[in-house]
Write a protein that holds these residues in place. Structure first.
Motif, PDB file in Angstrom:
ATOM      1  N   CYS A  37      13.765   6.834 -14.091  1.00  0.00           N
ATOM      2  CA  CYS A  37      12.746   7.615 -14.795  1.00  0.00           C
ATOM      3  C   CYS A  37      11.371   6.989 -14.590  1.00  0.00           C
ATOM      4  CB  CYS A  37      13.064   7.687 -16.287  1.00  0.00           C
ATOM      5  SG  CYS A  37      14.613   8.515 -16.680  1.00  0.00           S
ATOM      6  N   HIS A  38      10.347   7.781 -14.839  1.00  0.00           N
ATOM      7  CA  HIS A  38       8.974   7.296 -14.689  1.00  0.00           C
ATOM      8  C   HIS A  38       8.735   6.724 -13.289  1.00  0.00           C
ATOM      9  CE1 HIS A  38       7.160   7.949 -18.551  1.00  0.00           C
ATOM     10  NE2 HIS A  38       8.141   7.374 -19.184  1.00  0.00           N
ATOM     11  N   VAL A  39       9.308   7.324 -12.273  1.00  0.00           N
ATOM     12  CA  VAL A  39       9.060   6.856 -10.904  1.00  0.00           C
ATOM     13  C   VAL A  39       7.598   7.095 -10.570  1.00  0.00           C
ATOM     14  CG1 VAL A  39       9.667   7.150  -8.488  1.00  0.00           C
ATOM     15  CG2 VAL A  39      11.440   7.334 -10.241  1.00  0.00           C
ATOM     16  N   ASN A  40       6.884   6.022 -10.289  1.00  0.00           N
ATOM     17  CA  ASN A  40       5.445   6.096 -10.070  1.00  0.00           C
ATOM     18  C   ASN A  40       5.093   5.342  -8.796  1.00  0.00           C
ATOM     19  OD1 ASN A  40       2.693   6.410 -10.321  1.00  0.00           O
ATOM     20  ND2 ASN A  40       2.467   4.841 -11.895  1.00  0.00           N
ATOM     21  N   PHE A  41       4.580   6.057  -7.800  1.00  0.00           N
ATOM     22  CA  PHE A  41       4.156   5.450  -6.544  1.00  0.00           C
ATOM     23  C   PHE A  41       2.635   5.325  -6.546  1.00  0.00           C
ATOM     24  CE2 PHE A  41       7.770   6.231  -3.294  1.00  0.00           C
ATOM     25  CZ  PHE A  41       8.685   5.739  -4.206  1.00  0.00           C
ATOM     26  N   THR A  42       2.143   4.169  -6.145  1.00  0.00           N
ATOM     27  CA  THR A  42       0.707   3.921  -6.017  1.00  0.00           C
ATOM     28  C   THR A  42       0.399   3.578  -4.572  1.00  0.00           C
ATOM     29  OG1 THR A  42       0.602   3.093  -8.292  1.00  0.00           O
ATOM     30  CG2 THR A  42      -1.245   2.580  -6.841  1.00  0.00           C
ATOM     31  N   VAL A  43      -0.532   4.312  -3.978  1.00  0.00           N
ATOM     32  CA  VAL A  43      -0.879   4.142  -2.577  1.00  0.00           C
ATOM     33  C   VAL A  43      -2.228   3.455  -2.479  1.00  0.00           C
ATOM     34  CG1 VAL A  43      -1.216   5.309  -0.361  1.00  0.00           C
ATOM     35  CG2 VAL A  43       0.402   6.234  -2.016  1.00  0.00           C
ATOM     36  N   ALA A  44      -2.344   2.489  -1.572  1.00  0.00           N
ATOM     37  CA  ALA A  44      -3.600   1.777  -1.353  1.00  0.00           C
ATOM     38  C   ALA A  44      -3.758   1.505   0.135  1.00  0.00           C
ATOM     39  CB  ALA A  44      -3.628   0.465  -2.141  1.00  0.00           C
ATOM     40  N   VAL A  45      -5.013   1.353   0.539  1.00  0.00           N
ATOM     41  CA  VAL A  45      -5.336   0.963   1.914  1.00  0.00           C
ATOM     42  C   VAL A  45      -6.066  -0.368   1.825  1.00  0.00           C
ATOM     43  CG1 VAL A  45      -6.426   1.670   4.078  1.00  0.00           C
ATOM     44  CG2 VAL A  45      -5.553   3.404   2.508  1.00  0.00           C
ATOM     45  N   PRO A  46      -5.326  -1.494   1.726  1.00  0.00           N
ATOM     46  CA  PRO A  46      -5.984  -2.788   1.505  1.00  0.00           C
ATOM     47  C   PRO A  46      -6.836  -3.242   2.678  1.00  0.00           C
ATOM     48  CG  PRO A  46      -3.646  -3.089   1.936  1.00  0.00           C
ATOM     49  CD  PRO A  46      -3.864  -1.606   1.815  1.00  0.00           C
ATOM     50  N   GLU A  47      -6.428  -2.889   3.891  1.00  0.00           N
ATOM     51  CA  GLU A  47      -7.171  -3.279   5.078  1.00  0.00           C
ATOM     52  C   GLU A  47      -7.183  -2.115   6.051  1.00  0.00           C
ATOM     53  OE1 GLU A  47      -5.310  -6.680   6.725  1.00  0.00           O
ATOM     54  OE2 GLU A  47      -5.655  -7.967   4.977  1.00  0.00           O
ATOM     55  N   GLN A 107      -0.319   0.381   1.924  1.00  0.00           N
ATOM     56  CA  GLN A 107       0.537  -0.279   0.941  1.00  0.00           C
ATOM     57  C   GLN A 107       0.976   0.727  -0.112  1.00  0.00           C
ATOM     58  OE1 GLN A 107      -0.588  -4.181  -0.837  1.00  0.00           O
ATOM     59  NE2 GLN A 107      -0.437  -3.131  -2.804  1.00  0.00           N
ATOM     60  N   VAL A 108       2.270   0.760  -0.376  1.00  0.00           N
ATOM     61  CA  VAL A 108       2.836   1.647  -1.390  1.00  0.00           C
ATOM     62  C   VAL A 108       3.626   0.796  -2.374  1.00  0.00           C
ATOM     63  CG1 VAL A 108       4.315   3.625  -1.864  1.00  0.00           C
ATOM     64  CG2 VAL A 108       2.957   3.570   0.231  1.00  0.00           C
ATOM     65  N   THR A 109       3.334   0.960  -3.661  1.00  0.00           N
ATOM     66  CA  THR A 109       4.034   0.249  -4.728  1.00  0.00           C
ATOM     67  C   THR A 109       4.802   1.254  -5.568  1.00  0.00           C
ATOM     68  OG1 THR A 109       2.266  -1.400  -4.809  1.00  0.00           O
ATOM     69  CG2 THR A 109       3.784  -1.324  -6.668  1.00  0.00           C
ATOM     70  N   GLY A 110       6.083   1.007  -5.749  1.00  0.00           N
ATOM     71  CA  GLY A 110       6.926   1.889  -6.549  1.00  0.00           C
ATOM     72  C   GLY A 110       7.396   1.201  -7.813  1.00  0.00           C
ATOM     73  N   ILE A 111       7.227   1.860  -8.954  1.00  0.00           N
ATOM     74  CA  ILE A 111       7.655   1.337 -10.250  1.00  0.00           C
ATOM     75  C   ILE A 111       8.521   2.392 -10.929  1.00  0.00           C
ATOM     76  CG2 ILE A 111       6.908   0.451 -12.495  1.00  0.00           C
ATOM     77  CD1 ILE A 111       4.298  -0.361 -11.228  1.00  0.00           C
ATOM     78  N   CYS A 112       9.608   1.967 -11.532  1.00  0.00           N
ATOM     79  CA  CYS A 112      10.474   2.911 -12.233  1.00  0.00           C
ATOM     80  C   CYS A 112      11.158   2.219 -13.393  1.00  0.00           C
ATOM     81  CB  CYS A 112      11.520   3.515 -11.285  1.00  0.00           C
ATOM     82  SG  CYS A 112      12.712   2.317 -10.656  1.00  0.00           S
ATOM     83  N   CYS A 113      11.606   3.014 -14.361  1.00  0.00           N
ATOM     84  CA  CYS A 113      12.401   2.538 -15.494  1.00  0.00           C
ATOM     85  C   CYS A 113      13.825   3.062 -15.325  1.00  0.00           C
ATOM     86  CB  CYS A 113      11.822   3.013 -16.817  1.00  0.00           C
ATOM     87  SG  CYS A 113      10.192   2.337 -17.187  1.00  0.00           S
ATOM     88  N   ILE A 114      14.796   2.227 -15.627  1.00  0.00           N
ATOM     89  CA  ILE A 114      16.200   2.565 -15.385  1.00  0.00           C
ATOM     90  C   ILE A 114      16.899   2.851 -16.696  1.00  0.00           C
ATOM     91  CG2 ILE A 114      18.310   1.842 -14.223  1.00  0.00           C
ATOM     92  CD1 ILE A 114      15.855   2.065 -12.435  1.00  0.00           C
ATOM     93  N   LEU A 115      17.587   3.988 -16.757  1.00  0.00           N
ATOM     94  CA  LEU A 115      18.472   4.331 -17.871  1.00  0.00           C
ATOM     95  C   LEU A 115      19.890   4.412 -17.340  1.00  0.00           C
ATOM     96  CD1 LEU A 115      16.444   7.197 -19.580  1.00  0.00           C
ATOM     97  CD2 LEU A 115      16.449   4.791 -20.183  1.00  0.00           C
ATOM     98  N   TRP A 116      20.830   3.861 -18.078  1.00  0.00           N
ATOM     99  CA  TRP A 116      22.227   3.969 -17.645  1.00  0.00           C
ATOM    100  C   TRP A 116      23.160   3.973 -18.844  1.00  0.00           C
ATOM    101  CZ3 TRP A 116      19.521  -0.565 -17.345  1.00  0.00           C
ATOM    102  CH2 TRP A 116      20.082  -1.706 -17.929  1.00  0.00           C
TER     103      TRP A 116
END
Length: 795
Positions: A771-781, A786-795
């Motif tokens: 849940c709450h899968v959130n991708f953040t895209v950046a161009v550092p150089e 660069q892509v950062t993925g954050i998520c919360c896990i329910l089980w």
């Protein structure tokens, strides 16, 4: 509310080796708050020192407690040279300043160095003793709670929603000061780190002051962002929704919650029946007999002071009547008219919340968004926040205009973001245009009207999907049918929103994560030429992202998107777009048609055979997805007494955003295929790549479900176990023969591999839901993504 701050340094562990002769460390600690500094004794020759220091006491004002972070510096003692820095810890004291909050923070904190990263841990105990302060002119906002979650926390009860609050602070970036030329990189990094902490605390305090003026005690949906504008300065801005929260009387299923710190608000617990107190007399109070209400009397932007100009985001005039009265005599029209009356002469409400109680949202019209490209070097006074305030005021004004054009008086699920590359800044804002239920409005006239509606039937769950705009004067072309649940009101064939799925909305099957990814090359340019190029590309990028979302939604056999978030990132030679949402099949909307590929011009036999194979794969994929997500809508009867039969749906079209004019659209032959098919026109190689991209999305492995909303639609039997996971991917692009097709493929593969890495990490937890899968895209150089993925896990 002045107070006393007490700090005790207990121990450290896993410190790095600082003395090469003994492979050990002579560590000691400096504790600094505001302008006062204390030191511990040196613990010689150990990587796991045990200081057990005395209590260091700081007597400070509550304003400093909110603005200043507690700074803990771990150093290595050297006798004949300067002490070597090991790392620092910044601790925010604000969580200890609530009236009923815990007064102690203790535990192990990671020691961070801006050059070497994490360098061990330190055990610290922090206590705060607050004294009562009755000064009405105080500049602190102690007691206001901040929640980043976009829904009301489960341990609290929302009594009143006061409205939108925003603030920003500006300062000079330490990395662009003249002294940065002579100081070390570590000193420069630490100067910026400390400034960011100070600005964050100041911003939070100013937001809290606005909430107190609105008679609230909390900010929900709090979003704080940092804009690194280079030589133009460092900007920290925040938005949120001011609320009055009260603790739950039944504490069995929930942890203890805090009472309101505002002593002049004496709320009492209310039941869930939302029946207004129609017999109350005297002036209107913030609370009536309802658990959840909306008080849009004030929407705070920047405070008016000697240094801050009042930039009102919305005019103090009433809104137009919209499409009310189109269906006279119906309950829908009465609600719309009462909503309109209740909001006369009031501010246009924005809400950063994405989850609401049942019945709060009467109708939603869809996503409204606005983007603007600005040049940072055109800011006359970089230290003055007024220019940036005016920029965001323009964005919000455009959002408001779009919502009014859709017959709505509020924007929910609202968010703001920026993307900066050198002197170019892209401002983005989006939300969902909505009509609020007047039963939740805090207005005397509204309550008098409610007395006549208390005996009426409640708003049906499908009302959420009914269109709020006038069918005869729609601001855009759309295919409307009668609601498949009530058969009384019109609904669109597809619905896009930025909010979570309401709990009472009828759905079929399960939801799933849907993403659209797009990259576009651009020429390197400077100043106005660069801004003009980006401005020209943005509309086409957003159109193609929506095109991909629509195609993939049809491929899943679904008809609605929730939690839509579109991110546009700018680099020196490229623009990247990433759209994420949760696909759902709403029972009230018509069933989506299939996807029909149409070849514009006749081609040779092998090419036609290739198109035929793609059409076959698309049909097979749709069938598999319907089975995978259990999308099996019930068959509708041909005749239902007293209910009109929905109108037959016409085939919809979605063409790619090429430079060809709309004249070519008229040449498309729609005489073949199913009448309810979703037509994709194949007119060049890029279009073929688009179709291939539809078929390359791999479904999650067995036992996994994914969405970007707080709750997974269609699944309600998850336990309360929650854990957060993060994954990062960086790729370097080749600097030769780079095309849009190659760039899109690399970006798409990168995002797919990021999802696969999350699935691999969680393989031992199945069945589980991301849940709450959130991708953040950046161009550092340059030439890297660069892509950062954050998520919360329910089980």
């Amino acid at each position: 509310m002045p107070g006393k701050l007490k700090v005790k340094i207990v121990a450290g562990r896993h410190l790095p080796v600082m003395d090469r002769a003994s492979d050990l460390t002579d560590a000691f600690v400096e504790v600094k708050f505001a302008n006062t500094t204390f030191k511990t004794d040196v613990y010689p020759k150990s990587l796991n020192p045990q200081w057990n220091s005395e209590w260091f006491k700081f007597e400070v004002d509550d304003e400093d407690l909110q603005d200043e972070p507690l700074q803990i510096t771990v150093l290595d003692h050297d006798t004949y040279s300067a002490n070597d820095a090991i790392g620092k810890v910044y601790i925010d004291i604000d969580p200890l300043l609530y009236t009923e909050a815990a007064t102690v923070i203790s535990g192990w904190f990671p020691i961070y160095d801006t050059i070497h990263g994490i360098r061990g841990e330190i055990s610290v105990v922090v206590k705060v003793d607050l004294f009562n302060d009755l000064n009405r002119f105080r500049q602190s906002s102690c007691g206001v709670k901040f929640f980043c979650t976009t829904s009301i926390p489960k341990s609290y009860r929302a009594v009143v929603i006061h409205g939108f609050v925003e603030e920003l602070v500006v300062n000079e970036d330490p990395e662009y000061q003249w002294i940065d030329r002579i100081r070390t990189p570590r000193a420069s990094n630490e100067a910026r780190q400390r400034l960011i902490s100070l600005m964050s605390g100041e911003l939070q305090r100013k937001i809290g002051l606005k909430v107190l003026e609105m008679r609230g005690n909390a900010v929900v949906g709090y979003l704080q962002c940092f804009d690194l504008e280079g030589e133009s300065g460092l900007v920290v801005r925040a938005i949120g929704t001011a609320c009055t929260l009260d603790k739950l009387t039944n504490l069995t299923p929930f942890p203890p919650a805090c009472h309101s710190p505002c002593k002049d608000l004496k709320e009492t617990p209310f039941n869930e029946e939302l029946i207004p107190n129609i017999h109350s007399s005297g002036p209107s109070t913030p609370l009536k007999n309802q658990t959840y209400s909306f008080s849009p009397s004030k929407s705070y932007s920047r405070q008016s002071s000697s240094s801050d100009t009042d930039l009102s985001l919305t005019p103090k005039t009433g809104m137009g009547s919209g499409s009310a009265g189109r269906e006279g005599g119906t309950f829908k029209t009465l609600l719309r008219q009462q909503t309109q009356t209740a909001l006369e002469q009031r501010e246009f409400p924005f809400f950063t919340l994405t989850a609401f109680p049942m019945g709060f949202l009467l109708h939603v019209a869809g996503v409204v968004s606005a983007r603007s490209v600005k040049l940072l070097d055109r800011i006359h006074n970089p230290d003055d926040p007024e220019t940036r305030d005016a920029w965001w005021a323009e964005i919000r004004q455009e959002i408001k205009s779009h919502a009014k054009a859709l017959g709505c008086h509020a924007v929910v699920g609202y968010s703001e973001s920026t993307s900066i590359c050198e002197e170019v800044c892209i401002l983005s804002a989006s939300g969902t245009a909505a009509v609020l239920n007047p039963r939740f409005l805090q207005d005397t006239a509204s309550e008098c009207c409610l007395e006549q509606r208390t005996e009426e039937s409640p708003v049906p769950p499908c009302s959420f999907c009914h269109i709020p705009y006038d069918e005869l004067n729609m601001p855009f072309p759309a295919h409307l049918t009668f609601c498949y649940s009530c058969r009384k009101q019109k609904v669109p064939d597809v619905l896009f929103t930025t909010i979570d799925l309401p709990a009472d909305t009828p759905v079929v099957g399960k939801g799933c994560l849907i993403q659209a990814r797009l990259c576009r090359l651009k020429k390197k340019a400077q100043a106005e030429a660069n801004a003009a190029t980006i401005s020209n590309l943005l509309p086409f990028m957003e159109y193609e992202l929506h095109t991909q979302l629509m195609n993939k939604l049809k491929l899943k056999g679904m008809n609605a998107l929730f939690g839509l978030r579109i991110q546009i990132t700018v680099g020196e030679n490229m623009l990247l777009g990433l759209a994420s949402a949760t696909g759902v099949y709403l029972a009230s909307l018509p069933a989506p048609g299939g996807i029909q590929i149409s070849v514009k011009t006749p081609n040779e036999g092998p090419y036609e055979q290739h198109i035929s194979n793609m059409q076959k794969k698309i049909n097979e994929t749709i069938a598999k997805n319907k089975e995978l997500y259990e999308v099996k809508p019930p068959e509708l009867l041909e005749e239902i007494i007293g209910s009109p039969i929905p109108e037959p749906r016409q085939r919809t079209r979605l063409l790619r955003s090429h430079s060809e004019s709309s004249d070519e659209v008229l040449e498309l032959d729609l005489s073949h295929g199913k009448k309810d098919a979703f037509v994709l026109e194949i007119d060049d190689t890029d279009a073929v790549e688009d179709v291939h991209s539809l078929l390359t999305d791999v479904p999650p492995p067995p036992g996994f479900y994914s969405c970007n909303t707080e709750i997974m639609p269609g699944i309600n039997n998850w336990t309360s176990d929650i854990q957060m996971f993060t994954s990062v991917r960086v790729i370097r692009l080749p600097n030769v023969n780079l095309t849009n097709q190659t760039l899109n493929k690399n970006f798409n593969d990168m995002c797919e591999n990021l999802l696969k890495s999350l699935y691999f990490k969680l393989r031992s937890m199945i069945p589980c839901c991301l849940c709450h899968v959130n991708f953040t895209v950046a161009v550092p150089e340059d030439e890297s993504i660069q892509v950062t993925g954050i998520c919360c896990i329910l089980w």
